[in-house]
Design an enzyme around this catalytic site. Structure first.
Site, PDB file in Angstrom:
ATOM      1  N   GLY A  44       0.765  -1.239   0.000  1.00  0.00           N
ATOM      2  CA  GLY A  44       0.000   0.000   0.000  1.00  0.00           C
ATOM      3  C   GLY A  44       0.800   1.294   0.000  1.00  0.00           C
ATOM      4  N   GLU A  99       3.998   4.101   6.086  1.00  0.00           N
ATOM      5  CA  GLU A  99       2.771   3.306   5.902  1.00  0.00           C
ATOM      6  C   GLU A  99       1.738   4.121   5.144  1.00  0.00           C
ATOM      7  OE1 GLU A  99       1.383   0.621   5.935  1.00  0.00           O
ATOM      8  OE2 GLU A  99       1.663  -0.603   7.693  1.00  0.00           O
ATOM      9  N   ASP A 100       0.907   3.433   4.383  1.00  0.00           N
ATOM     10  CA  ASP A 100      -0.230   4.127   3.765  1.00  0.00           C
ATOM     11  C   ASP A 100      -1.318   4.358   4.796  1.00  0.00           C
ATOM     12  OD1 ASP A 100      -0.349   1.314   3.702  1.00  0.00           O
ATOM     13  OD2 ASP A 100      -2.017   1.345   2.295  1.00  0.00           O
ATOM     14  N   ASP A 103      -4.652   1.034  10.750  1.00  0.00           N
ATOM     15  CA  ASP A 103      -6.049   0.702  11.031  1.00  0.00           C
ATOM     16  C   ASP A 103      -6.112   0.183  12.476  1.00  0.00           C
ATOM     17  OD1 ASP A 103      -8.644  -0.224  11.041  1.00  0.00           O
ATOM     18  OD2 ASP A 103      -8.496  -1.358   9.196  1.00  0.00           O
ATOM     19  N   GLY A 105      -3.622  -1.041  14.039  1.00  0.00           N
ATOM     20  CA  GLY A 105      -2.321  -0.741  14.641  1.00  0.00           C
ATOM     21  C   GLY A 105      -1.409  -1.946  14.761  1.00  0.00           C
ATOM     22  N   THR A 107      -0.038  -3.968  12.528  1.00  0.00           N
ATOM     23  CA  THR A 107       1.100  -4.024  11.598  1.00  0.00           C
ATOM     24  C   THR A 107       2.224  -3.096  12.065  1.00  0.00           C
ATOM     25  OG1 THR A 107      -0.411  -4.478   9.769  1.00  0.00           O
ATOM     26  CG2 THR A 107       1.780  -3.691   9.192  1.00  0.00           C
ATOM     27  N   LEU A 108       1.873  -1.854  12.356  1.00  0.00           N
ATOM     28  CA  LEU A 108       2.898  -0.893  12.754  1.00  0.00           C
ATOM     29  C   LEU A 108       3.531  -1.277  14.086  1.00  0.00           C
ATOM     30  CD1 LEU A 108       4.216   1.568  11.595  1.00  0.00           C
ATOM     31  CD2 LEU A 108       2.521   2.989  12.743  1.00  0.00           C
ATOM     32  N   LYS A 131      -6.903   5.421  10.976  1.00  0.00           N
ATOM     33  CA  LYS A 131      -8.283   5.239  11.467  1.00  0.00           C
ATOM     34  C   LYS A 131      -8.206   5.177  12.991  1.00  0.00           C
ATOM     35  CE  LYS A 131     -10.193   2.513   7.644  1.00  0.00           C
ATOM     36  NZ  LYS A 131     -10.877   1.248   7.295  1.00  0.00           N
ATOM     37  N   ARG A 165      -5.755   0.658  -6.640  1.00  0.00           N
ATOM     38  CA  ARG A 165      -4.499   1.211  -6.117  1.00  0.00           C
ATOM     39  C   ARG A 165      -4.012   2.409  -6.924  1.00  0.00           C
ATOM     40  NH1 ARG A 165      -2.275  -2.208  -2.188  1.00  0.00           N
ATOM     41  NH2 ARG A 165      -2.514  -4.436  -2.550  1.00  0.00           N
TER      42      ARG A 165
END
Ligand code: PRP
Length: 178
Positions: A44, A99-100, A103, A105, A107-108, A131, A165
């Protein structure tokens, strides 16, 4: 679901204006630190990283990383696994994860913890979208483009089932099952 006509939420002009501002802020903050390693999170973030990196006025090295969520059936469990690693060592480097969207959290949070084990000089985070009301795990976004609500968004790198995308803007879509 047809996603060819999403409702435009952020125009190309609004996005690029904000990317300009973020690049100025990041360039200022890292001006005295030497090189920055930008770690783009695939897929992303590829367009955001491309636009952001070209606007920085500081030395930068570009890396990519890819992760996937573990799912139980089709339901995300919150666990994240590494699919593709960065190529270079980040030891003693100033790392900025790009990051794109943040959401839940997960992943980060996973990436920050994992990259910190490699003894970088610092790890910061930059996300185009957050978000904030969906967040399961608290993560600190040091450089944020826009805070958004709980909508499904596509464009500027973000997809719905791999579609959308390449839209130059960010639009919201309503998946069939919601
Ligand atoms: C998206 C996005 C983030 C992640 C954020 O990736 O690019 O990496 O979800 O979600 P979280 O905060 O709930 O963990 P996605 O899994 O859609 O993969 P993609 O970037 O390859 O489309």
């Amino acid at each position: 679901m047809a996603i060819d006509t999403p409702k435009v939420m952020l125009s190309e002009e609004q996005i690029l204006q904000r990317v300009d501002e973020l690049a100025v802020e990041i360039s200022k903050d890292y001006a005295e630190k030497g090189e920055i390693v930008l770690v783009g999170v695939l897929k992303g973030a590829f367009i955001f990283l491309a636009d952001l990196s070209r606007r920085l006025t500081i030395p930068r090295h570009i890396e990519f990383i890819a992760v996937a969520s573990y799912e139980h059936g089709s339901v995300p469990t919150g666990a994240v696994r590494l699919v593709m690693d960065v190529r270079a060592s980040i030891e003693d480097k100033h790392v900025l994860i790009v990051e794109d969207i943040v959401d839940t959290g997960h992943t980060l949070h996973y990436l920050i913890d994992m990259l910190k084990t490699r003894n970088p000089a610092s790890v910061r985070t930059c996300a185009l979208l957050h978000k904030e009301h969906n967040t399961d795990v608290e993560v600190n976004v040091d450089y944020l483009g826009f805070s958004i609500g709980d909508e499904w968004v596509v464009g500027y790198g973000l997809d719905y089932a791999e579609q959308g995308r390449s839209f130059p803007y960010i639009g919201s879509v309503q998946p069939d099952d919601q």
